[in-house]
Design an enzyme around this catalytic site. Sequence first.
Site, PDB file in Angstrom:
ATOM      1  CE1 TYR A 105     -70.986  31.691 -41.185  1.00 13.38           C
ATOM      2  CE2 TYR A 105     -73.261  32.404 -41.431  1.00 13.38           C
ATOM      3  CZ  TYR A 105     -72.132  31.814 -41.959  1.00 13.38           C
ATOM      4  OH  TYR A 105     -72.165  31.330 -43.240  1.00 13.38           O
ATOM      5  CE  LYS A 127     -74.019  28.913 -40.595  1.00 12.37           C
ATOM      6  NZ  LYS A 127     -73.859  28.961 -42.037  1.00 12.37           N
ATOM      7  CD  GLU A 143     -70.308  23.403 -48.135  1.00 11.33           C
ATOM      8  OE1 GLU A 143     -71.382  23.225 -47.537  1.00 11.33           O
ATOM      9  OE2 GLU A 143     -69.239  23.646 -47.543  1.00 11.33           O
ATOM     10  CG  LEU A 193     -72.057  24.303 -42.449  1.00  5.62           C
ATOM     11  CD1 LEU A 193     -71.028  24.673 -41.393  1.00  5.62           C
ATOM     12  CD2 LEU A 193     -72.990  25.451 -42.695  1.00  5.62           C
TER      13      LEU A 193
END
Length: 284
Positions: free
Chosen positions: A33, A147, A179, A204
Amino acid sequence: MSRTVYVNGSYVPEEDAKVSVFDRGFLFADGVYEVTSVLDGRLLDFAGHATRLQRSLDELEMKSPVTMDDLLDIHRELVRLNDLTEGMIYLQVTRGAADRDFAYPKDVQPTLVLFTQSKTLIDSPMVKTGMKVISIEDQRWGRRDIKTVQLLYPSMGKMMAKAAGADDAWMVEDGLVTEGTSNNAYIVTKSGKIITRHLGNEILHGITRTAVLRFAREAQMEVEERAFTMDEAKDAAEAFITSASTFVMPVVSIDGVAVGEGKPGPVALRLREIYLDESRKSAI
Ligand code: PDD
Protein backbone atom coordinates in the site's frame (compact mmCIF):
# COMPACT_ATOMS: atom_id res chain seq x y z
CA MET A 1 -21.67 11.38 3.02
CA SER A 2 -20.74 8.44 0.84
CA ARG A 3 -17.38 8.59 -0.90
CA THR A 4 -16.58 7.50 -4.38
CA VAL A 5 -13.84 4.88 -4.27
CA TYR A 6 -11.84 3.15 -6.98
CA VAL A 7 -11.92 -0.63 -7.38
CA ASN A 8 -10.34 -2.47 -10.31
CA GLY A 9 -11.09 0.06 -13.01
CA SER A 10 -14.36 1.50 -11.69
CA TYR A 11 -15.30 4.54 -9.63
CA VAL A 12 -18.16 3.43 -7.38
CA PRO A 13 -20.00 4.55 -4.23
CA GLU A 14 -18.18 3.06 -1.21
CA GLU A 15 -21.20 0.84 -0.37
CA ASP A 16 -20.92 -0.85 -3.74
CA ALA A 17 -17.16 -1.46 -3.67
CA LYS A 18 -16.42 -5.18 -3.51
CA VAL A 19 -13.38 -7.45 -3.37
CA SER A 20 -13.44 -11.27 -3.43
CA VAL A 21 -13.26 -13.31 -0.19
CA PHE A 22 -10.48 -15.23 -1.98
CA ASP A 23 -8.39 -12.10 -2.39
CA ARG A 24 -4.88 -12.82 -1.14
CA GLY A 25 -4.77 -9.45 0.55
CA PHE A 26 -7.56 -10.74 2.80
CA LEU A 27 -6.22 -14.30 3.23
CA PHE A 28 -2.44 -13.75 3.39
CA ALA A 29 -1.89 -9.97 3.79
CA ASP A 30 -0.38 -10.49 0.33
CA GLY A 31 -0.58 -6.84 -0.63
CA VAL A 32 1.20 -3.53 -0.52
CA TYR A 33 0.00 0.00 0.00
CA GLU A 34 0.80 3.70 -0.14
CA VAL A 35 -0.63 6.75 1.61
CA THR A 36 -0.26 10.04 -0.23
CA SER A 37 -1.29 13.28 1.40
CA VAL A 38 -3.38 15.94 -0.29
CA LEU A 39 -3.11 19.65 0.47
CA ASP A 40 -4.99 22.36 -1.43
CA GLY A 41 -6.44 19.52 -3.56
CA ARG A 42 -2.96 18.55 -4.76
CA LEU A 43 -0.78 15.48 -4.19
CA LEU A 44 2.39 15.72 -2.12
CA ASP A 45 5.44 13.80 -3.33
CA PHE A 46 3.45 11.58 -5.72
CA ALA A 47 6.59 10.51 -7.61
CA GLY A 48 8.20 9.25 -4.38
CA HIS A 49 5.16 7.18 -3.46
CA ALA A 50 4.81 5.76 -6.98
CA THR A 51 8.50 4.76 -7.03
CA ARG A 52 8.29 3.07 -3.63
CA LEU A 53 5.11 1.26 -4.69
CA GLN A 54 6.91 -0.14 -7.73
CA ARG A 55 9.77 -1.28 -5.50
CA SER A 56 7.38 -3.01 -3.05
CA LEU A 57 5.67 -4.77 -5.98
CA ASP A 58 9.01 -5.86 -7.47
CA GLU A 59 10.26 -7.24 -4.15
CA LEU A 60 7.14 -9.44 -3.96
CA GLU A 61 7.15 -10.35 -7.67
CA MET A 62 3.75 -8.77 -7.98
CA LYS A 63 2.46 -7.16 -11.15
CA SER A 64 1.32 -3.59 -11.25
CA PRO A 65 -2.31 -3.51 -12.36
CA VAL A 66 -1.92 -0.14 -14.10
CA THR A 67 0.90 2.12 -15.27
CA MET A 68 2.28 4.75 -12.91
CA ASP A 69 0.79 7.44 -15.21
CA ASP A 70 -2.63 5.83 -14.84
CA LEU A 71 -2.12 5.82 -11.08
CA LEU A 72 -1.63 9.56 -11.09
CA ASP A 73 -4.82 10.00 -13.12
CA ILE A 74 -6.76 7.79 -10.68
CA HIS A 75 -5.45 9.78 -7.68
CA ARG A 76 -6.45 13.03 -9.33
CA GLU A 77 -9.85 11.76 -10.37
CA LEU A 78 -10.59 10.64 -6.80
CA VAL A 79 -9.58 14.06 -5.47
CA ARG A 80 -11.97 15.64 -7.98
CA LEU A 81 -14.89 13.25 -7.46
CA ASN A 82 -14.69 13.58 -3.67
CA ASP A 83 -13.90 17.28 -3.66
CA LEU A 84 -10.92 16.54 -1.40
CA THR A 85 -8.91 19.58 -0.37
CA GLU A 86 -7.01 18.21 2.66
CA GLY A 87 -6.44 14.61 3.66
CA MET A 88 -5.03 11.41 2.26
CA ILE A 89 -5.39 8.94 -0.56
CA TYR A 90 -4.97 5.33 0.42
CA LEU A 91 -3.90 2.90 -2.29
CA GLN A 92 -3.67 -0.87 -2.00
CA VAL A 93 -2.52 -3.46 -4.51
CA THR A 94 -2.94 -7.14 -3.70
CA ARG A 95 -1.80 -10.14 -5.66
CA GLY A 96 -5.46 -10.82 -6.47
CA ALA A 97 -8.05 -13.56 -5.92
CA ALA A 98 -7.12 -17.22 -6.28
CA ASP A 99 -7.95 -20.51 -4.54
CA ARG A 100 -6.13 -20.56 -1.19
CA ASP A 101 -2.54 -21.75 -1.57
CA PHE A 102 0.63 -20.45 0.08
CA ALA A 103 2.56 -20.48 -3.20
CA TYR A 104 1.95 -17.43 -5.37
CA PRO A 105 -0.66 -18.27 -8.01
CA LYS A 106 0.23 -17.72 -11.68
CA ASP A 107 -1.57 -15.35 -14.06
CA VAL A 108 -3.75 -13.80 -11.41
CA GLN A 109 -5.13 -10.31 -11.94
CA PRO A 110 -3.95 -7.98 -9.14
CA THR A 111 -6.57 -6.09 -7.13
CA LEU A 112 -6.30 -2.31 -7.02
CA VAL A 113 -8.26 -0.24 -4.53
CA LEU A 114 -7.98 3.47 -3.73
CA PHE A 115 -10.03 5.68 -1.45
CA THR A 116 -9.85 9.18 0.00
CA GLN A 117 -9.83 10.22 3.66
CA SER A 118 -10.64 13.81 4.43
CA LYS A 119 -8.58 15.01 7.42
CA THR A 120 -7.17 18.19 8.93
CA LEU A 121 -3.44 17.72 8.53
CA ILE A 122 -1.94 21.20 8.72
CA ASP A 123 -3.71 22.45 11.84
CA SER A 124 -3.39 19.22 13.77
CA PRO A 125 -3.67 20.04 17.51
CA MET A 126 -0.72 17.73 18.17
CA VAL A 127 1.69 20.19 16.57
CA LYS A 128 1.17 22.47 19.58
CA THR A 129 1.17 19.86 22.33
CA GLY A 130 3.64 17.39 20.84
CA MET A 131 3.26 13.62 21.02
CA LYS A 132 3.92 11.19 23.83
CA VAL A 133 5.51 7.89 22.85
CA ILE A 134 6.31 4.68 24.68
CA SER A 135 8.91 2.09 23.73
CA ILE A 136 7.93 -1.44 22.76
CA GLU A 137 9.85 -4.40 21.41
CA ASP A 138 9.84 -4.53 17.59
CA GLN A 139 8.19 -7.85 16.79
CA ARG A 140 7.46 -7.29 13.09
CA TRP A 141 8.80 -9.42 10.26
CA GLY A 142 12.25 -8.81 8.77
CA ARG A 143 11.30 -7.01 5.53
CA ARG A 144 9.94 -3.74 6.86
CA ASP A 145 11.33 -1.95 3.82
CA ILE A 146 8.43 -3.46 1.83
CA LYS A 147 5.25 -1.51 2.55
CA THR A 148 2.94 -4.49 3.08
CA VAL A 149 -0.51 -4.48 4.63
CA GLN A 150 0.65 -6.73 7.51
CA LEU A 151 -0.14 -4.04 10.04
CA LEU A 152 -1.36 -6.04 13.02
CA TYR A 153 1.72 -5.56 15.18
CA PRO A 154 1.78 -1.79 14.51
CA SER A 155 -1.93 -1.75 15.46
CA MET A 156 -1.14 -3.61 18.68
CA GLY A 157 1.63 -1.10 19.35
CA LYS A 158 -0.77 1.80 18.89
CA MET A 159 -3.17 0.13 21.36
CA MET A 160 -0.35 -0.43 23.90
CA ALA A 161 0.46 3.27 23.58
CA LYS A 162 -3.16 4.28 24.12
CA ALA A 163 -3.43 1.98 27.16
CA ALA A 164 -0.35 3.73 28.60
CA GLY A 165 -1.88 7.17 28.01
CA ALA A 166 0.50 7.89 25.11
CA ASP A 167 -0.05 8.66 21.42
CA ASP A 168 2.26 6.19 19.73
CA ALA A 169 5.03 3.65 20.24
CA TRP A 170 8.64 3.59 19.07
CA MET A 171 9.86 0.11 18.41
CA VAL A 172 13.17 -1.20 19.71
CA GLU A 173 15.24 -4.09 18.37
CA ASP A 174 18.54 -5.25 19.90
CA GLY A 175 18.48 -2.16 22.09
CA LEU A 176 18.15 0.24 19.14
CA VAL A 177 15.14 2.22 17.94
CA THR A 178 13.84 1.08 14.55
CA GLU A 179 10.87 3.41 13.92
CA GLY A 180 7.40 4.41 15.09
CA THR A 181 4.38 2.17 14.44
CA SER A 182 3.55 4.17 11.27
CA ASN A 183 6.32 6.76 11.04
CA ASN A 184 10.08 7.28 11.10
CA ALA A 185 11.72 8.32 14.39
CA TYR A 186 14.30 11.08 14.97
CA ILE A 187 16.17 12.73 17.80
CA VAL A 188 18.08 16.00 17.92
CA THR A 189 21.18 15.96 20.12
CA LYS A 190 22.08 18.77 22.49
CA SER A 191 24.62 19.94 19.92
CA GLY A 192 21.84 20.19 17.31
CA LYS A 193 22.56 17.09 15.24
CA ILE A 194 19.55 15.29 13.73
CA ILE A 195 19.81 11.53 14.12
CA THR A 196 17.57 8.95 12.44
CA ARG A 197 18.08 5.29 11.71
CA HIS A 198 19.93 4.43 8.51
CA LEU A 199 18.05 2.68 5.69
CA GLY A 200 17.93 -1.10 5.58
CA ASN A 201 15.40 -3.94 5.83
CA GLU A 202 14.62 -2.93 9.42
CA ILE A 203 12.59 0.19 8.60
CA LEU A 204 10.30 1.58 5.96
CA HIS A 205 12.12 3.99 3.68
CA GLY A 206 9.83 6.91 4.38
CA ILE A 207 9.12 9.29 1.54
CA THR A 208 8.74 12.12 4.05
CA ARG A 209 12.04 11.03 5.63
CA THR A 210 13.89 11.42 2.32
CA ALA A 211 12.43 14.88 1.75
CA VAL A 212 12.96 16.11 5.32
CA LEU A 213 16.60 14.94 5.43
CA ARG A 214 17.25 16.69 2.11
CA PHE A 215 15.67 19.94 3.37
CA ALA A 216 17.59 19.68 6.65
CA ARG A 217 20.91 19.31 4.80
CA GLU A 218 20.03 22.17 2.45
CA ALA A 219 19.36 24.32 5.51
CA GLN A 220 22.90 23.46 6.79
CA MET A 221 21.56 21.33 9.62
CA GLU A 222 23.78 18.43 10.62
CA VAL A 223 22.27 15.00 9.91
CA GLU A 224 23.51 11.58 10.92
CA GLU A 225 21.82 8.39 9.70
CA ARG A 226 22.46 5.76 12.35
CA ALA A 227 20.60 3.73 14.94
CA PHE A 228 20.13 5.28 18.40
CA THR A 229 19.15 3.90 21.81
CA MET A 230 16.18 4.81 23.99
CA ASP A 231 18.59 6.27 26.55
CA GLU A 232 19.98 8.62 23.90
CA ALA A 233 16.42 9.55 22.94
CA LYS A 234 15.41 10.35 26.52
CA ASP A 235 18.52 12.47 26.90
CA ALA A 236 18.04 14.30 23.56
CA ALA A 237 17.24 17.98 23.15
CA GLU A 238 14.30 17.14 20.87
CA ALA A 239 12.54 14.26 19.21
CA PHE A 240 10.10 14.01 16.33
CA ILE A 241 8.53 11.70 13.76
CA THR A 242 7.79 11.97 10.06
CA SER A 243 5.17 10.38 7.82
CA ALA A 244 2.95 11.31 4.89
CA SER A 245 -0.02 11.87 7.21
CA THR A 246 1.73 13.75 10.03
CA PHE A 247 4.54 15.50 8.05
CA VAL A 248 6.96 16.44 10.87
CA MET A 249 5.44 15.98 14.34
CA PRO A 250 7.25 16.84 17.60
CA VAL A 251 7.62 14.17 20.31
CA VAL A 252 7.73 15.63 23.83
CA SER A 253 7.82 12.59 26.05
CA ILE A 254 9.29 9.09 25.83
CA ASP A 255 8.25 6.42 28.35
CA GLY A 256 7.02 9.23 30.61
CA VAL A 257 10.34 11.11 30.50
CA ALA A 258 10.16 14.67 29.13
CA VAL A 259 12.36 15.19 26.08
CA GLY A 260 14.33 18.44 26.34
CA GLU A 261 11.99 21.06 27.75
CA GLY A 262 8.98 18.79 27.30
CA LYS A 263 7.49 20.91 24.55
CA PRO A 264 7.74 20.96 20.75
CA GLY A 265 11.30 21.90 19.85
CA PRO A 266 12.57 24.52 17.39
CA VAL A 267 14.27 22.06 15.02
CA ALA A 268 11.12 19.95 14.59
CA LEU A 269 8.91 22.99 14.11
CA ARG A 270 11.32 24.58 11.64
CA LEU A 271 11.57 21.33 9.64
CA ARG A 272 7.78 21.06 9.59
CA GLU A 273 7.54 24.58 8.20
CA ILE A 274 10.19 23.96 5.52
CA TYR A 275 8.67 20.61 4.57
CA LEU A 276 5.19 22.10 4.20
CA ASP A 277 6.43 25.11 2.21
CA GLU A 278 8.57 23.08 -0.15
CA SER A 279 6.22 20.18 -0.71
CA ARG A 280 3.25 22.47 -1.33
CA LYS A 281 5.31 24.23 -3.97
CA SER A 282 6.02 20.98 -5.79
CA ALA A 283 2.57 19.37 -5.20
CA ILE A 284 0.79 18.18 -8.34
N1 PDD B 1 2.79 5.03 7.35
N2 PDD B 1 7.44 3.75 8.91
C1 PDD B 1 6.31 3.04 8.89
C2 PDD B 1 6.29 1.72 9.59
C3 PDD B 1 5.16 3.54 8.23
O1 PDD B 1 4.03 2.82 8.21
C4 PDD B 1 5.23 4.81 7.61
C5 PDD B 1 4.06 5.39 6.86
C6 PDD B 1 6.45 5.53 7.66
C7 PDD B 1 6.62 6.86 7.00
O2 PDD B 1 6.65 6.74 5.58
P1 PDD B 1 6.14 7.93 4.66
O3 PDD B 1 6.91 9.13 5.04
O4 PDD B 1 6.44 7.46 3.30
O5 PDD B 1 4.66 8.11 4.92
C8 PDD B 1 7.53 4.95 8.31
C9 PDD B 1 1.61 5.49 6.62
C10 PDD B 1 1.43 6.97 6.65
C11 PDD B 1 0.41 4.73 7.13
O6 PDD B 1 0.55 3.55 7.33
O7 PDD B 1 -0.67 5.31 7.28
